[in-house]
Design a protein around this motif. Structure first.
Motif, PDB file in Angstrom:
ATOM      1  N   MET A 362      11.693   5.260 -22.476  1.00 24.33           N
ATOM      2  CA  MET A 362      10.343   5.062 -21.947  1.00 24.33           C
ATOM      3  C   MET A 362      10.199   5.711 -20.577  1.00 24.33           C
ATOM      4  N   PHE A 363      11.310   5.860 -19.860  1.00 23.55           N
ATOM      5  CA  PHE A 363      11.240   6.606 -18.594  1.00 23.55           C
ATOM      6  C   PHE A 363      10.785   8.029 -18.886  1.00 23.55           C
ATOM      7  N   ALA A 364      11.447   8.649 -19.857  1.00 19.99           N
ATOM      8  CA  ALA A 364      11.120  10.039 -20.185  1.00 19.99           C
ATOM      9  C   ALA A 364       9.661  10.152 -20.639  1.00 19.99           C
ATOM     10  N   LEU A 365       9.272   9.298 -21.567  1.00 22.11           N
ATOM     11  CA  LEU A 365       7.904   9.390 -22.098  1.00 22.11           C
ATOM     12  C   LEU A 365       6.871   9.139 -21.005  1.00 22.11           C
ATOM     13  N   GLU A 366       7.090   8.118 -20.199  1.00 24.09           N
ATOM     14  CA  GLU A 366       6.067   7.727 -19.221  1.00 24.09           C
ATOM     15  C   GLU A 366       5.972   8.712 -18.060  1.00 24.09           C
ATOM     16  N   CYS A 367       7.060   9.405 -17.760  1.00 22.87           N
ATOM     17  CA  CYS A 367       6.964  10.469 -16.749  1.00 22.87           C
ATOM     18  C   CYS A 367       6.215  11.665 -17.331  1.00 22.87           C
ATOM     19  N   ALA A 368       6.489  11.955 -18.602  1.00 27.96           N
ATOM     20  CA  ALA A 368       5.773  13.059 -19.253  1.00 27.96           C
ATOM     21  C   ALA A 368       4.283  12.726 -19.357  1.00 27.96           C
ATOM     22  N   MET A 369       3.968  11.483 -19.607  1.00 30.17           N
ATOM     23  CA  MET A 369       2.550  11.062 -19.677  1.00 30.17           C
ATOM     24  C   MET A 369       1.856  11.278 -18.329  1.00 30.17           C
ATOM     25  N   ASP A 370       2.587  11.030 -17.263  1.00 32.58           N
ATOM     26  CA  ASP A 370       2.017  11.219 -15.934  1.00 32.58           C
ATOM     27  C   ASP A 370       1.689  12.698 -15.704  1.00 32.58           C
ATOM     28  N   GLU A 371       2.569  13.549 -16.173  1.00 33.22           N
ATOM     29  CA  GLU A 371       2.308  14.997 -16.061  1.00 33.22           C
ATOM     30  C   GLU A 371       1.111  15.402 -16.909  1.00 33.22           C
ATOM     31  N   LEU A 372       1.048  14.817 -18.092  1.00 30.73           N
ATOM     32  CA  LEU A 372      -0.067  15.148 -18.991  1.00 30.73           C
ATOM     33  C   LEU A 372      -1.397  14.723 -18.362  1.00 30.73           C
ATOM     34  N   ALA A 373      -1.418  13.546 -17.765  1.00 30.13           N
ATOM     35  CA  ALA A 373      -2.647  13.061 -17.133  1.00 30.13           C
ATOM     36  C   ALA A 373      -3.088  14.024 -16.037  1.00 30.13           C
ATOM     37  N   GLU A 374      -2.116  14.479 -15.274  1.00 30.57           N
ATOM     38  CA  GLU A 374      -2.449  15.396 -14.190  1.00 30.57           C
ATOM     39  C   GLU A 374      -2.957  16.733 -14.745  1.00 30.57           C
ATOM     40  N   ARG A 375      -2.295  17.218 -15.780  1.00 32.88           N
ATOM     41  CA  ARG A 375      -2.667  18.494 -16.401  1.00 32.88           C
ATOM     42  C   ARG A 375      -4.103  18.441 -16.896  1.00 32.88           C
ATOM     43  N   ILE A 376      -4.451  17.296 -17.483  1.00 29.74           N
ATOM     44  CA  ILE A 376      -5.793  17.174 -18.069  1.00 29.74           C
ATOM     45  C   ILE A 376      -6.817  16.769 -17.015  1.00 29.74           C
ATOM     46  N   GLY A 377      -6.319  16.187 -15.939  1.00 32.20           N
ATOM     47  CA  GLY A 377      -7.221  15.793 -14.863  1.00 32.20           C
ATOM     48  C   GLY A 377      -7.889  14.453 -15.091  1.00 32.20           C
ATOM     49  N   ILE A 378      -7.140  13.520 -15.681  1.00 28.21           N
ATOM     50  CA  ILE A 378      -7.683  12.159 -15.807  1.00 28.21           C
ATOM     51  C   ILE A 378      -6.699  11.161 -15.206  1.00 28.21           C
ATOM     52  N   ASP A 379      -7.202   9.978 -14.955  1.00 33.59           N
ATOM     53  CA  ASP A 379      -6.377   8.907 -14.395  1.00 33.59           C
ATOM     54  C   ASP A 379      -5.260   8.559 -15.390  1.00 33.59           C
ATOM     55  N   PRO A 380      -4.032   8.368 -14.886  1.00 32.73           N
ATOM     56  CA  PRO A 380      -2.921   8.062 -15.800  1.00 32.73           C
ATOM     57  C   PRO A 380      -3.171   6.825 -16.655  1.00 32.73           C
ATOM     58  N   LEU A 381      -3.847   5.843 -16.092  1.00 33.97           N
ATOM     59  CA  LEU A 381      -4.123   4.635 -16.863  1.00 33.97           C
ATOM     60  C   LEU A 381      -5.152   4.933 -17.960  1.00 33.97           C
ATOM     61  N   GLU A 382      -6.128   5.754 -17.632  1.00 32.75           N
ATOM     62  CA  GLU A 382      -7.137   6.152 -18.613  1.00 32.75           C
ATOM     63  C   GLU A 382      -6.491   6.919 -19.772  1.00 32.75           C
ATOM     64  N   LEU A 383      -5.489   7.745 -19.428  1.00 26.04           N
ATOM     65  CA  LEU A 383      -4.792   8.488 -20.491  1.00 26.04           C
ATOM     66  C   LEU A 383      -4.121   7.521 -21.472  1.00 26.04           C
ATOM     67  N   ARG A 384      -3.523   6.470 -20.947  1.00 31.12           N
ATOM     68  CA  ARG A 384      -2.885   5.476 -21.824  1.00 31.12           C
ATOM     69  C   ARG A 384      -3.929   4.804 -22.717  1.00 31.12           C
ATOM     70  N   LEU A 385      -5.058   4.468 -22.116  1.00 33.10           N
ATOM     71  CA  LEU A 385      -6.101   3.790 -22.904  1.00 33.10           C
ATOM     72  C   LEU A 385      -6.621   4.700 -24.021  1.00 33.10           C
ATOM     73  N   ARG A 386      -6.754   5.988 -23.716  1.00 32.26           N
ATOM     74  CA  ARG A 386      -7.240   6.918 -24.746  1.00 32.26           C
ATOM     75  C   ARG A 386      -6.262   7.054 -25.889  1.00 32.26           C
ATOM     76  N   ASN A 387      -5.010   6.797 -25.605  1.00 38.69           N
ATOM     77  CA  ASN A 387      -3.991   6.949 -26.644  1.00 38.69           C
ATOM     78  C   ASN A 387      -3.482   5.620 -27.186  1.00 38.69           C
ATOM     79  N   TYR A 388      -4.169   4.559 -26.806  1.00 40.45           N
ATOM     80  CA  TYR A 388      -3.753   3.240 -27.303  1.00 40.45           C
ATOM     81  C   TYR A 388      -3.834   3.216 -28.826  1.00 40.45           C
TER      82      TYR A 388
END
Lengths: 745, 182
Positions: A362-388
């Motif tokens: 989960m460390f690996a996945l959640e760090c990658a998610m943080d990068e993805l959020a930045e790449r797309i330009g949305i809040d990291p928490l919002e990215l999680r909600l979109r992929n819930y």
């Protein structure tokens, strides 16, 4: 009488512990005791060509020196099965001192027994051993080219390779991709109580072992196979265990060596591992590397996840901590591939370490998610909600319960996440760069395979004893079981005594996989409620009872008094009924049959982790300023002890993120920092104040009380939240744990 | 009750006498009682307490002075019993966790640890409590920053640290109110 479950009862064993009166396994008084010390191999690979024990044998007080030349052969080395299975559970399928071969540094090569610990220790240094050394593999980097994909890992329970959909095609078509590789240093559990076994042969076929373990029954069954004796000849007792975190989840060599040594010298023998030996004797979290590739649409919706892990295992077992399982179901990802790659090296078989797999995966996945959020330009928490995902992405089945979105929301409120400026290096406090980060937490709900049992006995004064073989290693299980039993019987907690910690008691699985409390709790709940029902049955059948001929379904119990639900003035106490009918006690054995492995639902525990860090702009020092964790672990039995465990888990995540690394010296093939002075764990000054909250989700699928476990979920995601916060503070991504300050200079 | 400040220092022993390396008679005053044992001079105070006197409340976590689980008081000072020879404590006052409570009544710090859930497995707890009581007497509990620093010699792997601080704050803040001011 308000229910005990969900309350904040102080630990029932706390009074003994603050007075120093709890007896841990090396502290049980035994007469005529001798002390054993293990001597460890100084090389990582090769064979013993000569061993001279004469000087050690002549040393004062020495009773015996055992080596492969005179130690008896073990009968069978059982297969490696996680101790949750309820069977024998050796940490590895290898037992030392059976021949002259050395497979890893620190492998036991001799055992010295003497009348005092000082004399045994000293005599150990007098043994002269000559080795023929062969090349050893102790680092991943030495043997990447020899990696293989195992058929199965983790005692054969999990496949080495799994996939759904077409991940290559989905990644090729993805609008956004994040591809990152994360490296993890080995970690050691380091409970403050070193493992200890005291072996007492009461007769040729009657052995008692006082052992520090997460599962007295697992030790009993493992010893039975190793020693070639029936389980009835072996009793394992663990009154109190000083922490484990996985190091005492499996059964390693020391209990059997203590038993064999005691047999050899004809005296009780105590064998306590030294702190240094704790680094080579009970497994560890293996050195590993994980590659994550995330494919997503421009709106952040994940379409593909590829997750590969490469790790070091022993010559004996295909062991990898299951890092890929929770990440594979964390978010919607229609196309998925997960592969374990192993390299055999000269190491003891790695083992469970708190949040085994989830902490790294989960460390690996959640760090990658943080990068993805930045790449797309949305809040990291919002990215999680979109992929819930409202269903288990693997099976497509609904979750038995989730609560994840509520956890995000609550954690964000407690933290003040909404006001966050997403730009890296956007906050400063003097020389400190301030950043915040978040991560999701997932941990599977693991179920025991075999029936779980507990015995409940009510005395005619209205007090009750509840028994089950579970050991108490800091989880608070004795306290929680007191509460479960009190509510089940309808009596106050003060009238309940829970007894555990012995293989002579009704059999439960080792308390592992965050399943200990739910496994034994289900059995205790059934035992207590069945005992209550038995008393009600007797009352309604008794001519002299005010409840005579009442419908049992219409009788409830409050404060030990059975009363009609609609007429609480009509009834009598357990004690009245039992005294009148000349009954000293009533006893019931409760048996809980765990649900089948496929329950028709996805079963996972969820949570959200937020952290704020300060990074010294010049020196790279990272301080964690605060942590917020909100989890949905089903029913919370004891709010106080459960929150403590979650808090401890989160601080474990802090250790994983910033401090903990066991360093291998590849020239010697031995750990270079096998001490608590050199292997850094969080101390008081490292630990910020931690906010913990729980969302109680109702779950009728997992077990009768709807418990999902709190032992490990607190670790998961904490390190990622910290690493993401470090990025937010500094603008520098972290791909290697721990994040030591030179990585930020 | 063995309060931290009530323990009096006694004169140092005569160091000119050579004893050992075999077993010698060692007399210790532990929790106000005199205890005699026959041990080699190399025996640590920790092993003397645990293995000879059955005072197992003092814990062995590392035997290297790194974890603090063996913290006891020798002549009113926090000492790591694993790095202290038993024979060097003759004619000194040794205080351990077993002497802290007043019969069945817990010392306020013990009670605070229990109420604040400042322990999980309990193995480091005696050392934490011996440190915590001493910390107040030393005047090192002014604020959380100070407590964090001065309690960092006691490792709690269950990581109950925030609760340990809460327990210490409670006893500190109750100090004026009588009983806790020890």
């Amino acid at each position: 009488m308000s229910p005990a479950i969900g309350g904040t009862l102080n630990r029932v064993d706390g009074r003994f512990k603050v007075r120093g009166e709890s007896r841990y396994s090396a502290e049980v008084p035994v007469t005529n005791l001798a002390h054993a010390v293990i001597v460890n191999a100084k090389i990582a690979s090769g064979r013993i060509t000569a061993i001279d024990t004469s000087e050690a044998e002549r040393a004062e007080g020495v009773l015996a020196v055992l080596t492969h030349l005179n130690l008896g052969r073990v009968a069978t080395v059982p297969r490696l099965l996680p101790s949750l299975a309820g069977l024998a559970a050796p940490g590895q399928t290898f037992f030392p001192m059976q021949d002259d071969l050395v497979h890893y540094g620190g492998q036991p090569v001799a055992v010295v027994v003497a009348d005092t610990i000082e004399r045994a220790d000293h005599a150990g240094t007098l043994i002269r051993i000559e080795y023929e050394t062969t090349p050893a593999t102790t680092l991943l980097d030495q043997a990447r080219d020899r990696a293989y994909v195992p058929e199965r890992i983790f005692g054969g329970l999990l496949p080495g390779h799994s996939s759904r959909g077409d991940v290559a095609k989905a990644l090729a078509e993805a609008e956004v991709c994040v591809d990152a590789t994360y490296r993890f240093a080995p970690n050691h559990h380091n409970p403050i109580e070193p493992s200890a076994s005291t072996a007492v042969w009461e007769d040729v076929d009657r052995l008692t072992v006082y052992d520090s373990t997460q599962g007295p029954n697992a030790v009993q069954f493992t010893l039975a196979e190793l020693l070639g004796r029936p389980p009835i000849s072996i009793r394992v007792v663990s009154h109190a265990v000083g922490g484990s975190f996985g190091s005492k989840a499996m059964v390693w060599h020391h209990p059997a060596l203590a038993a064999l040594a005691a047999r050899h010298v004809g005296r009780p023998v105590r064998l306590v591992l030294s702190r240094e030996q704790m680094f080579t004797s009970c497994g560890h979290r293996e050195e590993q590397e994980q590659q994550i590739t995330l494919g997503a649409r421009a709106d952040g919706r994940i379409t593909a996840l590829r997750h590969h892990k490469l790790s070091l295992t022993s010559p004996f077992d295909d062991w990898a901590e299951p890092s890929l399982q929770s990440p594979s179901v964390a978010y919607t990802s229609p196309h998925y591939e997960g592969v374990y790659h192993l390299v055999r090296g000269n190491t003891i078989t790695p083992t469970f370490t708190r949040a085994p797999g989830e902490a790294t995966g989960m460390f690996a996945l959640e760090c990658a998610m943080d990068e993805l959020a930045e790449r797309i330009g949305i809040d990291p928490l919002e990215l999680r909600l979109r992929n819930y995902s409202a269903t288990d992405p693997e099976s497509g089945k609904p979750w038995s319960s989730s609560g994840l979105t509520e956890c995000y929301q609550r954690a964000a409120e407690l933290f003040g996440w909404r006001d966050r400026d997403p730009r890296p290096r956007s906050r400063r406090d003097g020389q400190w760069l301030i950043g915040s980060g978040m991560a999701s937490a997932l941990y599977p709900v693991t179920q025991p395979v075999n029936p779980q049992r507990s015995r409940a006995r009510l005395y005619n004064d209205g007090t009750a004893v509840i028994e089950a073989g579970v050991s108490e290693f800091g989880t608070g299980v004795f306290t929680a079981m007191t509460q479960v039993a009190a509510d089940g019987l309808g009596i106050p907690v003060e009238r309940v005594r829970f007894v555990g910690g012995s293989s002579d008691l009704p059999n439960v699985t080792a308390a592992v996989g965050s399943a200990g409390t739910s496994a034994v709790g289900s059995a205790v709940h059934l035992a207590a409620t069945q005992l209550r029902d038995e008393l009600i049955r007797r009352a309604v059948a008794d001519d002299h009872s005010p409840l005579r001929d009442a419908d049992p379904a219409n009788v409830e119990v409050h404060d030990g008094k059975m009363v009609l639900r609609d007429r609480p003035d009509v009834g009598e106490t357990y004690a009245d009924l039992m005294h009148r009918t000349f009954v000293p006690d009533v006893e019931v054995l409760g048996t809980w049959n765990p649900p089948p492995q496929d329950v028709g639902y996805g079963v996972h525990t969820f949570g959200a982790q937020l952290a704020e860090v300060a990074v010294d702009a010049d020196l790279g020092v990272v301080r964690v300023r605060r942590m917020v964790g909100v989890f949905a672990p089903g029913r919370v039995l004891n709010r106080k002890t459960a929150h403590s465990q979650l808090m401890g888990g989160m601080l474990w995540g802090l250790g994983q993120a910033l401090l903990e690394a066991t360093r291998m010296d590849p020239r010697l093939g031995r750990w270079a920092n096998a001490s608590l002075g050199d292997y850094l764990v969080p101390v008081n000054a490292d630990a910020p104040d931690v906010v913990v909250d729980t969302i109680e989700v109702h779950d009728e699928v997992v077990n009768p009380l709807g418990m999902k476990g709190v032992g490990e979920i607190g670790v998961v995601g904490a390190a990622a939240a910290i690493a993401n916060a470090v990025y937010h503070a500094t603008g520098r991504r972290q791909y290697e744990l721990p994040i030591t300050l030179e990585k930020l200079l | 009750m063995k309060s931290y400040q009530a323990i009096r220092t006694t004169p140092a022993p005569d160091s000119a006498v050579v004893r050992g390396p075999g077993e010698v008679e060692v007399r210790l005053r532990v929790n106000g009682a005199t205890r005699t044992m026959s041990v080699e001079p190399r025996v640590s105070l920790l092993d003397a307490l645990r293995d000879r006197l059955e005072l197992t409340g003092t814990k062995k976590g590392c035997n290297q002075g790194a974890c603090g689980a063996c913290t006891v008081w020798v002549d009113r000072r926090r000492v790591l019993a694993c790095l202290t020879l038993a024979i060097s404590c003759e004619n000194r006052e040794v205080a351990t966790i077993e002497g802290l409570a007043d019969g069945d009544t817990l010392h306020p710090m013990q009670q605070a640890f229990l109420d604040a859930d400042a322990l999980q497995c309990g193995y480091c707890t005696p050392g934490q409590i011996m440190s915590a009581v001493a910390l107040l007497a030393e005047g090192h509990a002014g604020d959380d920053i100070e407590i964090r620093e001065w309690m960092s010699g006691n490792v709690c792997r269950c990581a109950a640290y925030p609760h340990i601080r809460a327990a210490i704050r409670r006893v500190r803040d109750e100090k004026g109110s009588g009983d806790a001011a020890r």
